[in-house]
Design a protein around this motif. Structure first.
Motif, short mmCIF file in Angstrom:
data_model
loop_
_atom_site.label_atom_id
_atom_site.label_comp_id
_atom_site.label_asym_id
_atom_site.label_seq_id
_atom_site.Cartn_x
_atom_site.Cartn_y
_atom_site.Cartn_z
N HIS A 260 17.84 -19.18 25.61
CA HIS A 260 18.90 -19.38 25.00
C HIS A 260 19.99 -18.96 25.97
CE1 HIS A 260 16.90 -19.77 20.88
NE2 HIS A 260 16.31 -18.76 21.25
N VAL A 261 20.71 -19.91 26.53
CA VAL A 261 21.66 -19.64 27.41
C VAL A 261 23.01 -19.46 26.93
CG1 VAL A 261 22.78 -20.50 29.62
CG2 VAL A 261 20.36 -21.09 29.20
N SER A 262 23.88 -18.48 26.96
CA SER A 262 25.09 -18.04 26.28
C SER A 262 25.98 -17.22 27.26
CB SER A 262 24.72 -17.35 24.92
OG SER A 262 24.20 -16.25 25.32
N LYS A 263 25.51 -16.95 28.45
CA LYS A 263 26.09 -16.12 29.21
C LYS A 263 25.69 -16.25 30.77
CE LYS A 263 23.58 -12.28 27.81
NZ LYS A 263 23.06 -12.90 26.73
N THR A 264 26.61 -15.78 31.66
CA THR A 264 26.35 -15.70 33.16
C THR A 264 26.26 -14.45 33.85
OG1 THR A 264 28.47 -16.52 33.75
CG2 THR A 264 27.02 -18.03 33.06
N TRP A 265 26.00 -14.22 35.09
CA TRP A 265 26.07 -13.01 35.74
C TRP A 265 26.70 -13.35 36.83
CZ3 TRP A 265 25.89 -7.86 34.72
CH2 TRP A 265 25.79 -7.34 35.41
N GLN A 266 27.97 -13.22 37.15
CA GLN A 266 28.76 -13.39 38.50
C GLN A 266 28.82 -12.73 39.28
OE1 GLN A 266 29.51 -16.59 38.59
NE2 GLN A 266 29.34 -17.33 36.52
N ARG A 267 28.77 -12.80 40.57
CA ARG A 267 29.08 -11.84 41.69
C ARG A 267 30.44 -11.18 41.54
NH1 ARG A 267 29.70 -15.80 46.85
NH2 ARG A 267 31.69 -16.84 46.19
N LYS A 268 30.60 -10.00 41.77
CA LYS A 268 31.76 -9.12 41.73
C LYS A 268 31.80 -8.25 42.88
CE LYS A 268 34.84 -6.73 38.56
NZ LYS A 268 35.04 -5.96 37.39
N ARG A 269 32.88 -8.39 43.74
CA ARG A 269 32.82 -7.59 45.11
C ARG A 269 32.72 -6.10 44.55
NH1 ARG A 269 37.30 -9.13 49.14
NH2 ARG A 269 35.87 -10.76 49.21
N GLU B 87 23.25 -18.37 35.43
CA GLU B 87 22.71 -18.63 33.97
C GLU B 87 21.19 -17.74 34.16
OE1 GLU B 87 24.57 -22.74 32.77
OE2 GLU B 87 22.46 -22.60 33.43
N ALA B 88 20.54 -17.95 34.95
CA ALA B 88 19.24 -17.05 34.95
C ALA B 88 19.31 -15.55 35.18
CB ALA B 88 18.47 -17.88 36.06
N LEU B 89 20.48 -15.20 36.01
CA LEU B 89 20.61 -13.88 36.06
C LEU B 89 21.20 -13.15 34.99
CD1 LEU B 89 21.71 -13.69 39.94
CD2 LEU B 89 19.54 -13.24 38.96
N GLY B 90 22.09 -14.00 34.11
CA GLY B 90 22.62 -13.41 32.98
C GLY B 90 21.77 -13.33 31.68
N ASP C 64 19.99 -24.39 24.65
CA ASP C 64 18.53 -24.06 24.73
C ASP C 64 17.62 -24.91 25.82
OD1 ASP C 64 19.44 -22.13 22.63
OD2 ASP C 64 18.59 -23.13 21.18
N VAL C 65 16.74 -24.14 26.44
CA VAL C 65 15.98 -24.85 27.35
C VAL C 65 14.71 -24.38 27.14
CG1 VAL C 65 15.48 -25.06 29.71
CG2 VAL C 65 17.99 -24.76 28.91
N ILE C 66 13.61 -25.37 27.00
CA ILE C 66 12.30 -24.90 26.86
C ILE C 66 11.51 -24.78 28.12
CG2 ILE C 66 10.15 -25.73 25.90
CD1 ILE C 66 11.83 -26.87 23.58
N ILE C 67 10.82 -23.93 28.42
CA ILE C 67 10.15 -23.68 29.80
C ILE C 67 8.73 -23.93 29.35
CG2 ILE C 67 9.61 -22.26 31.60
CD1 ILE C 67 12.35 -22.71 31.54
N PRO C 68 8.00 -24.78 29.88
CA PRO C 68 6.49 -25.19 29.42
C PRO C 68 5.48 -24.22 29.97
CG PRO C 68 7.25 -26.79 31.20
CD PRO C 68 8.56 -25.93 30.80
N ALA C 69 4.45 -24.22 29.45
CA ALA C 69 2.81 -23.64 29.83
C ALA C 69 2.63 -24.49 31.19
CB ALA C 69 2.03 -23.45 28.79
N PRO C 70 1.92 -23.85 32.08
CA PRO C 70 1.68 -22.51 32.11
C PRO C 70 2.80 -21.72 32.65
CG PRO C 70 0.62 -23.47 34.02
CD PRO C 70 1.46 -24.51 33.18
#
Length: 382
Positions: free
Chosen positions: A244-253, A225-228, A270-276
């Motif tokens: 806004h998490v809506s897709k992923t980035w999967q490994r592919k040979r 999810e982070a890489l997507g 949806d995920v909130i990342i707080p300060a700092p």
């Protein structure tokens, strides 16, 4: 209220509005329940026949639209084959194509395929209509490890449930309790304590994929999810950042990777990342269609390898990105955040997933239990 009719029978009329949740509409294969002002719960059945729900904020029209979006007709029961149907034939011709059609994440499909590889030598040539629970149990108990027993049990349960729903078999032997000879313990990943997490966030700022660390440790995202994420998925709000998490980035040979859907529908969130800690995720002056973690988006396995090497070089105790997701869950548990809220933030379909894989009591929490017991006993003896 109860009313006595002319023939003396007592009839009970129930007003659902008086007992909290009222069923407003019972549509085909689903219903809508009013939870409160402007809040509804939509009940529906997914493609596998499981009953699921989704909370909708808005009016009744929004809830009806959500229900309509889930009104996929269940698969029609095909004609039963004239010859015997083996487990292998059912998996290859029916169940595996069904997994592909569901649009599951590639890693999820790989998990089912891995389970099947263990079950195929044992059950592949068995006739599904003649297999009984005691036969399945005996073969599963003969496997040497708890992991193998668990994998084979899970795929056989999936296969027979789907075959029974489509009327390929007249009975589902997996509804009987299947005993396993070895106890399977869910793997608990190593996690960081809150102080270690703070130290990692402060020390690893020069790590090439530092934003992946922030997203997994401070947002509970999966590695994929982070890489997507693209910069269009990040929004600055006040002192924090909404992801806004809506897709992923999967490994592919043979490639850097491939974009894929989220693991489940609940994983889109949806995920909130707080300060700092959100400073590294500021979308200002970023190319909207570039990857957040890096551009181009890297192969997921490369991120894992470089993080492990970075930890060894800089004297940091290694915890994988998935372990950081478990750290996120454990820290929030210690802070008193409810299981329902944390599971929703992490994109879990069921609450038990958090307990099995992502929750581990800290030493401070155990000390708190001991202190609470001491105080309770002390107060009770006075």
């Amino acid at each position: 209220m109860p009313v006595r009719s002319a023939n003396g029978l007592l009839t009970l009329y129930i007003d659902f509005n008086m007992i909290g949740g009222s069923i407003l509409a019972r549509e085909k294969r689903g219903s809508i329940q009013k939870l409160g002002r402007g809040t509804y719960r939509v009940w529906y059945y997914d493609a596998t026949g499981k009953r699921r729900s989704e909370v909708v904020h808005g009016g009744k029209r929004d809830a009806l639209a959500c229900l309509a979006a889930h009104q996929d007709a269940p698969p029609e029961a095909p004609t039963k084959p004239s010859t015997s149907l083996t487990v292998e034939r059912f998996y290859i011709d029916i169940y595996h194509p069904h997994l592909i059609q569901r649009g599951l994440a590639p890693r999820t499909i790989e998990g089912y395929e891995s389970q099947w590889k263990r079950a195929k030598p044992i059950f592949g040539d068995c006739d599904m209509s003649t297999l009984r629970a005691r036969d399945i149990e005996a073969r599963i108990q003969a496997l040497p490890t708890a992991g193998q027993q668990q994998a084979v049990y899970k795929i056989m349960r999936q296969l027979f449930s789907y075959a029974y729903r489509l009327e390929y078999v007249d009975a589902n032997p997996m509804t009987r309790k299947i005993e396993r000879s070895k106890r399977f313990d869910y793997y608990r990943r190593p996690t960081y304590s809150p102080s270690e997490a703070r130290a990692v966030l402060e020390q690893a700022t020069d790590y090439i994929y530092y934003r992946a660390v922030v997203l997994c440790l401070c947002g509970g995202l999966r590695r994929s999810e982070a890489l997507g994420l693209l910069w269009t998925d990040v929004e600055r709000v006040g002192d924090g950042v909404i992801v806004h998490v809506s897709k992923t980035w999967q490994r592919k040979r043979g490639t850097l990777g491939a974009e894929a859907p989220t693991k489940t529908a609940r994983s889109a969130r949806d995920v909130i990342i707080p300060a700092p800690y959100c400073d590294a995720l500021d979308p200002a002056e970023r190319e909207p269609m570039h990857g957040v973690v890096a551009e181009p988006r890297p192969n997921p396995d490369r991120v894992t390898r470089t993080w492990k090497a970075y930890c060894e070089t800089h004297g940091i105790r290694y915890v994988s990105l998935q372990g950081m997701r478990a750290t996120y869950s454990t820290i929030l548990a210690g802070a008193g955040v409810s299981d329902a809220v944390v599971s929703d933030t992490m994109g879990h379909s069921v609450l038990s997933t958090r307990y099995r894989h992502y929750l581990d009591a800290s030493q401070e929490a155990r000390q708190g239990v001991a202190s609470a017991l001491r105080d309770a006993i002390g107060n009770g003896t006075k």
